[in-house]
Design a protein around this motif. Structure first.
Motif, PDB file in Angstrom:
ATOM      1  N   VAL A 309      29.108 -35.783  -4.078  1.00 38.49           N
ATOM      2  CA  VAL A 309      28.760 -37.151  -3.691  1.00 38.49           C
ATOM      3  C   VAL A 309      28.594 -37.973  -4.961  1.00 38.49           C
ATOM      4  CG1 VAL A 309      27.210 -38.619  -2.363  1.00 38.49           C
ATOM      5  CG2 VAL A 309      27.563 -36.235  -1.672  1.00 38.49           C
ATOM      6  N   VAL A 310      29.365 -39.050  -5.084  1.00 40.70           N
ATOM      7  CA  VAL A 310      29.291 -39.957  -6.235  1.00 40.70           C
ATOM      8  C   VAL A 310      28.587 -41.230  -5.782  1.00 40.70           C
ATOM      9  CG1 VAL A 310      30.583 -41.199  -8.001  1.00 40.70           C
ATOM     10  CG2 VAL A 310      31.439 -39.005  -7.141  1.00 40.70           C
ATOM     11  N   PHE A 311      27.488 -41.576  -6.446  1.00 37.32           N
ATOM     12  CA  PHE A 311      26.763 -42.813  -6.172  1.00 37.32           C
ATOM     13  C   PHE A 311      27.120 -43.811  -7.280  1.00 37.32           C
ATOM     14  CE2 PHE A 311      24.256 -39.434  -4.327  1.00 37.32           C
ATOM     15  CZ  PHE A 311      23.834 -39.943  -3.104  1.00 37.32           C
ATOM     16  N   SER A 312      27.924 -44.808  -6.962  1.00 35.41           N
ATOM     17  CA  SER A 312      28.324 -45.774  -7.983  1.00 35.41           C
ATOM     18  C   SER A 312      28.899 -47.009  -7.310  1.00 35.41           C
ATOM     19  CB  SER A 312      29.349 -45.159  -8.937  1.00 35.41           C
ATOM     20  OG  SER A 312      29.777 -46.106  -9.890  1.00 35.41           O
ATOM     21  N   ASP A 313      28.784 -48.158  -8.012  1.00 33.80           N
ATOM     22  CA  ASP A 313      29.392 -49.391  -7.508  1.00 33.80           C
ATOM     23  C   ASP A 313      30.843 -49.539  -7.950  1.00 33.80           C
ATOM     24  OD1 ASP A 313      28.941 -49.790 -10.162  1.00 33.80           O
ATOM     25  OD2 ASP A 313      27.661 -51.547  -9.947  1.00 33.80           O
ATOM     26  N   GLY A 314      31.329 -48.621  -8.795  1.00 38.96           N
ATOM     27  CA  GLY A 314      32.740 -48.617  -9.155  1.00 38.96           C
ATOM     28  C   GLY A 314      33.127 -49.473 -10.339  1.00 38.96           C
ATOM     29  N   TRP A 315      32.142 -50.053 -11.046  1.00 35.75           N
ATOM     30  CA  TRP A 315      32.484 -50.843 -12.230  1.00 35.75           C
ATOM     31  C   TRP A 315      32.757 -49.893 -13.387  1.00 35.75           C
ATOM     32  CZ3 TRP A 315      33.814 -55.615 -11.567  1.00 35.75           C
ATOM     33  CH2 TRP A 315      33.256 -56.358 -10.519  1.00 35.75           C
ATOM     34  N   GLU A 316      33.982 -49.877 -13.862  1.00 33.27           N
ATOM     35  CA  GLU A 316      34.422 -48.941 -14.897  1.00 33.27           C
ATOM     36  C   GLU A 316      34.814 -49.714 -16.151  1.00 33.27           C
ATOM     37  OE1 GLU A 316      34.442 -46.532 -16.659  1.00 33.27           O
ATOM     38  OE2 GLU A 316      35.746 -44.988 -15.776  1.00 33.27           O
ATOM     39  N   ARG A 317      34.169 -49.373 -17.277  1.00 30.70           N
ATOM     40  CA  ARG A 317      34.520 -49.989 -18.558  1.00 30.70           C
ATOM     41  C   ARG A 317      35.596 -49.212 -19.299  1.00 30.70           C
ATOM     42  NH1 ARG A 317      28.855 -51.957 -21.395  1.00 30.70           N
ATOM     43  NH2 ARG A 317      28.183 -53.402 -19.748  1.00 30.70           N
ATOM     44  N   GLY A 318      35.809 -47.975 -18.903  1.00 32.17           N
ATOM     45  CA  GLY A 318      36.806 -47.156 -19.575  1.00 32.17           C
ATOM     46  C   GLY A 318      38.156 -47.244 -18.902  1.00 32.17           C
ATOM     47  N   ASP A 319      38.955 -46.211 -19.109  1.00 30.71           N
ATOM     48  CA  ASP A 319      40.316 -46.146 -18.576  1.00 30.71           C
ATOM     49  C   ASP A 319      40.265 -45.817 -17.087  1.00 30.71           C
ATOM     50  OD1 ASP A 319      42.968 -45.891 -18.096  1.00 30.71           O
ATOM     51  OD2 ASP A 319      43.314 -44.231 -19.480  1.00 30.71           O
ATOM     52  N   VAL A 320      40.782 -46.723 -16.260  1.00 24.03           N
ATOM     53  CA  VAL A 320      40.750 -46.521 -14.812  1.00 24.03           C
ATOM     54  C   VAL A 320      41.664 -45.366 -14.401  1.00 24.03           C
ATOM     55  CG1 VAL A 320      41.162 -47.613 -12.581  1.00 24.03           C
ATOM     56  CG2 VAL A 320      40.201 -48.944 -14.449  1.00 24.03           C
ATOM     57  N   SER A 321      42.784 -45.208 -15.092  1.00 24.92           N
ATOM     58  CA  SER A 321      43.691 -44.109 -14.743  1.00 24.92           C
ATOM     59  C   SER A 321      43.035 -42.755 -14.998  1.00 24.92           C
ATOM     60  CB  SER A 321      44.981 -44.224 -15.546  1.00 24.92           C
ATOM     61  OG  SER A 321      44.729 -44.140 -16.948  1.00 24.92           O
ATOM     62  N   LEU A 333      39.125 -29.156  -6.307  1.00 25.63           N
ATOM     63  CA  LEU A 333      38.105 -28.118  -6.409  1.00 25.63           C
ATOM     64  C   LEU A 333      37.123 -28.147  -5.245  1.00 25.63           C
ATOM     65  CD1 LEU A 333      37.176 -28.437 -10.202  1.00 25.63           C
ATOM     66  CD2 LEU A 333      38.335 -26.500  -9.137  1.00 25.63           C
ATOM     67  N   ALA A 334      36.740 -29.331  -4.809  1.00 26.39           N
ATOM     68  CA  ALA A 334      35.622 -29.489  -3.881  1.00 26.39           C
ATOM     69  C   ALA A 334      36.060 -29.308  -2.433  1.00 26.39           C
ATOM     70  CB  ALA A 334      34.977 -30.854  -4.067  1.00 26.39           C
ATOM     71  N   HIS A 335      35.066 -29.053  -1.603  1.00 27.11           N
ATOM     72  CA  HIS A 335      35.297 -29.010  -0.159  1.00 27.11           C
ATOM     73  C   HIS A 335      35.436 -30.420   0.398  1.00 27.11           C
ATOM     74  CE1 HIS A 335      34.949 -27.625   3.983  1.00 27.11           C
ATOM     75  NE2 HIS A 335      34.007 -28.517   4.181  1.00 27.11           N
ATOM     76  N   ALA A 336      34.638 -31.359  -0.100  1.00 25.92           N
ATOM     77  CA  ALA A 336      34.698 -32.757   0.318  1.00 25.92           C
ATOM     78  C   ALA A 336      34.160 -33.617  -0.805  1.00 25.92           C
ATOM     79  CB  ALA A 336      33.897 -32.996   1.602  1.00 25.92           C
ATOM     80  N   VAL A 337      34.705 -34.846  -0.940  1.00 24.35           N
ATOM     81  CA  VAL A 337      34.261 -35.801  -1.949  1.00 24.35           C
ATOM     82  C   VAL A 337      33.883 -37.092  -1.220  1.00 24.35           C
ATOM     83  CG1 VAL A 337      34.848 -37.107  -4.021  1.00 24.35           C
ATOM     84  CG2 VAL A 337      35.758 -34.790  -3.695  1.00 24.35           C
ATOM     85  N   LEU A 338      32.626 -37.483  -1.354  1.00 28.48           N
ATOM     86  CA  LEU A 338      32.121 -38.717  -0.747  1.00 28.48           C
ATOM     87  C   LEU A 338      31.736 -39.689  -1.855  1.00 28.48           C
ATOM     88  CD1 LEU A 338      29.742 -37.121   1.923  1.00 28.48           C
ATOM     89  CD2 LEU A 338      32.160 -37.662   2.169  1.00 28.48           C
ATOM     90  N   TRP A 339      32.049 -40.951  -1.649  1.00 22.44           N
ATOM     91  CA  TRP A 339      31.680 -42.004  -2.620  1.00 22.44           C
ATOM     92  C   TRP A 339      30.717 -42.955  -1.924  1.00 22.44           C
ATOM     93  CZ3 TRP A 339      34.221 -42.805  -7.589  1.00 22.44           C
ATOM     94  CH2 TRP A 339      33.705 -43.889  -8.305  1.00 22.44           C
ATOM     95  N   LEU A 366      34.298 -43.424   2.017  1.00 19.56           N
ATOM     96  CA  LEU A 366      33.577 -44.441   1.250  1.00 19.56           C
ATOM     97  C   LEU A 366      32.422 -44.921   2.119  1.00 19.56           C
ATOM     98  CD1 LEU A 366      33.210 -46.373  -1.148  1.00 19.56           C
ATOM     99  CD2 LEU A 366      34.795 -47.944  -0.024  1.00 19.56           C
ATOM    100  N   LEU A 367      31.195 -44.715   1.663  1.00 15.41           N
ATOM    101  CA  LEU A 367      30.009 -44.992   2.455  1.00 15.41           C
ATOM    102  C   LEU A 367      29.129 -46.032   1.772  1.00 15.41           C
ATOM    103  CD1 LEU A 367      29.088 -41.277   3.215  1.00 15.41           C
ATOM    104  CD2 LEU A 367      30.297 -42.833   4.744  1.00 15.41           C
ATOM    105  N   ALA A 368      28.290 -46.698   2.575  1.00 13.70           N
ATOM    106  CA  ALA A 368      27.284 -47.610   2.033  1.00 13.70           C
ATOM    107  C   ALA A 368      26.024 -46.815   1.713  1.00 13.70           C
ATOM    108  CB  ALA A 368      26.976 -48.717   3.040  1.00 13.70           C
ATOM    109  N   GLY A 369      25.326 -47.244   0.681  1.00 15.71           N
ATOM    110  CA  GLY A 369      24.087 -46.565   0.306  1.00 15.71           C
ATOM    111  C   GLY A 369      23.034 -47.537  -0.150  1.00 15.71           C
ATOM    112  N   HIS A 370      22.946 -48.703   0.510  1.00 11.94           N
ATOM    113  CA  HIS A 370      22.050 -49.759   0.060  1.00 11.94           C
ATOM    114  C   HIS A 370      20.695 -49.744   0.751  1.00 11.94           C
ATOM    115  CE1 HIS A 370      23.732 -51.233   3.796  1.00 11.94           C
ATOM    116  NE2 HIS A 370      22.805 -52.168   3.843  1.00 11.94           N
TER     117      HIS A 370
END
Length: 385
Positions: A309-321, A333-339, A366-370
């Motif tokens: 599970v990744v908790f992030s708003d998606g603002w990336e300063r590095g390389d998006v690729s 690798l994972a069984h499931a990936v949730l953002w 893609l889920l809300a977490g607010h």
């Protein structure tokens, strides 16, 4: 607040109030606000409603009425005591040992009172319980980044009561069972014990064990309003199964905080995590930190067959690729990936941030977490992953 400010505020109140005691009480609320207490209109209204039912000549009654309605945090108590003694020219009642350990009750009572609008003082107990339940339901849907200090204190208590059901997976080991595949070894031992007669056939089935959960929490500057609540949520999940949950923070670097969050007391756990994370409210390099996570932890087994599970708003300063490549590795690798994106729960949201756009092809949901309600739905998604 200095004595000069208190006397100035009292002079303003006396000049306008005459003999009206309510104006003097409102002036006391002004003094508290200037001293740094969060005395909004709802708290002042609750204080005045309580004062109407008291003997205004009793300093102890006035003291406790103000303390329960105007104070929102234990840090407010020393300033409240000083302002009370200066305004009413009376020493505050002495604190008992039992009263020193009641900050949670005071914060909860203050929150419940603050949320009411136009409530009378003659309500019976069932009505108060209904109001408290309504306040909790309202708080469940509030944005975590817009809560007051009193609401955050109440939210911590509600987080501690979350029910966490972990996802299960089949284990290579087999256990005895009434139904299932034949267990030849146990059947043979039972036959030997019975003199060679096949008295009963032994059965077995695959055991089930908790599936590993990996929580990656973005603690960059854009996520700072939500970082504290998300880490407290992670603490609740870790405490449910300390051996099956791993927590990392993402920012300009990767930090593992699983050991810190395994402490039983949430406040001690949060302090330990804060000392371990050097890049709170800093920049964001999601792709780079994910690569470090996979190289050091994920590829070696932490992410294998796990729910990530990744908790992030998606603002990336590095390389998006690079972010897209590392999420593709994670998905293999994972069984499931949730953002989980706190902004995804707002009206009119569109996943246009560079990080989210790169992540969408490689995530399951893609889920809300607010809010607390969306975090409860996240627990259901993890359980059913």
């Amino acid at each position: 607040m200095g004595d000069a400010g208190v006397h100035e505020a009292r002079a303003r109140g006396d000049g306008q109030a005459g003999d009206d005691p309510l104006t003097g009480l409102a002036g006391f609320a002004v003094v508290l606000r200037e001293a740094g207490l969060a005395c909004d209109a709802h708290r002042v209204q609750a204080y005045l409603a309580a004062a109407e039912q008291l003997d205004l000549a009793d300093p102890a009654a006035l003291y406790w009425a103000g303390r329960l309605t105007l104070c929102a945090d234990p840090d407010d108590l020393p300033r409240y005591d000083q302002a009370f003694g200066s305004w009413f020219t009376a020493e505050p009642p002495p604190r008992s040992r039992s009263g020193a350990r009641q900050p949670k009750q005071a914060r909860t009572a203050a929150l419940t009172t603050a949320e009411r609008s136009g409530s009378g003082s003659g309500e019976d107990e069932p009505d108060e319980l209904q109001v408290a339940a309504s306040d909790q339901e309202t708080l469940r849907s509030r944005d975590l980044g817009e809560l007051t200090r009193a609401e955050r204190a109440h939210l911590r208590e509600m987080l501690a009561r979350l029910r966490v059901d972990l996802p299960l997976r089949s284990s290579p080991r087999r256990r005895p069972a009434r139904r299932g595949a034949l267990d030849p070894a146990r059947t043979l031992r039972m036959m030997l014990a019975a003199g060679g007669e096949p008295v009963r056939l032994a059965r077995r089935h695959r055991a089930r064990r908790p599936r590993r959960i990996v929580l990656l929490v973005d603690v960059s500057g854009s996520m700072s309003p939500y970082a504290d609540s998300l880490l407290r949520f992670a603490h609740v999940v870790v405490r449910r199964a300390p051996g099956a949950v791993e927590v990392f923070t993402l920012g300009t670097r990767l930090t593992r905080v699983s050991r810190q969050l395994r402490q039983r007391d949430p406040e001690h756990a949060m302090l330990a995590a804060a000392r371990a994370v050097p890049d709170f409210a800093g920049g964001t390099r999601l792709g780079e930190t994910l690569r470090v996570f996979l190289d050091r932890w994920g590829q070696r087994g932490v992410a294998r067959r796990a729910v990530v599970v990744v908790f992030s708003d998606g603002w990336e300063r590095g390389d998006v690729s690079l972010l897209g490549e590392q999420l593709a590795r994670t998905r293999r690798l994972a069984h499931a990936v949730l953002w989980v994106n706190p902004h995804a729960g707002r009206d009119g949201y569109a996943p246009v941030q560079s990080g989210i756009a790169a992540a969408l092809p490689h995530i399951d949901r893609l889920l809300a977490g607010h809010s607390l309600a969306t975090l409860e739905r996240l627990l259901l998604e993890i359980r059913d992953a």
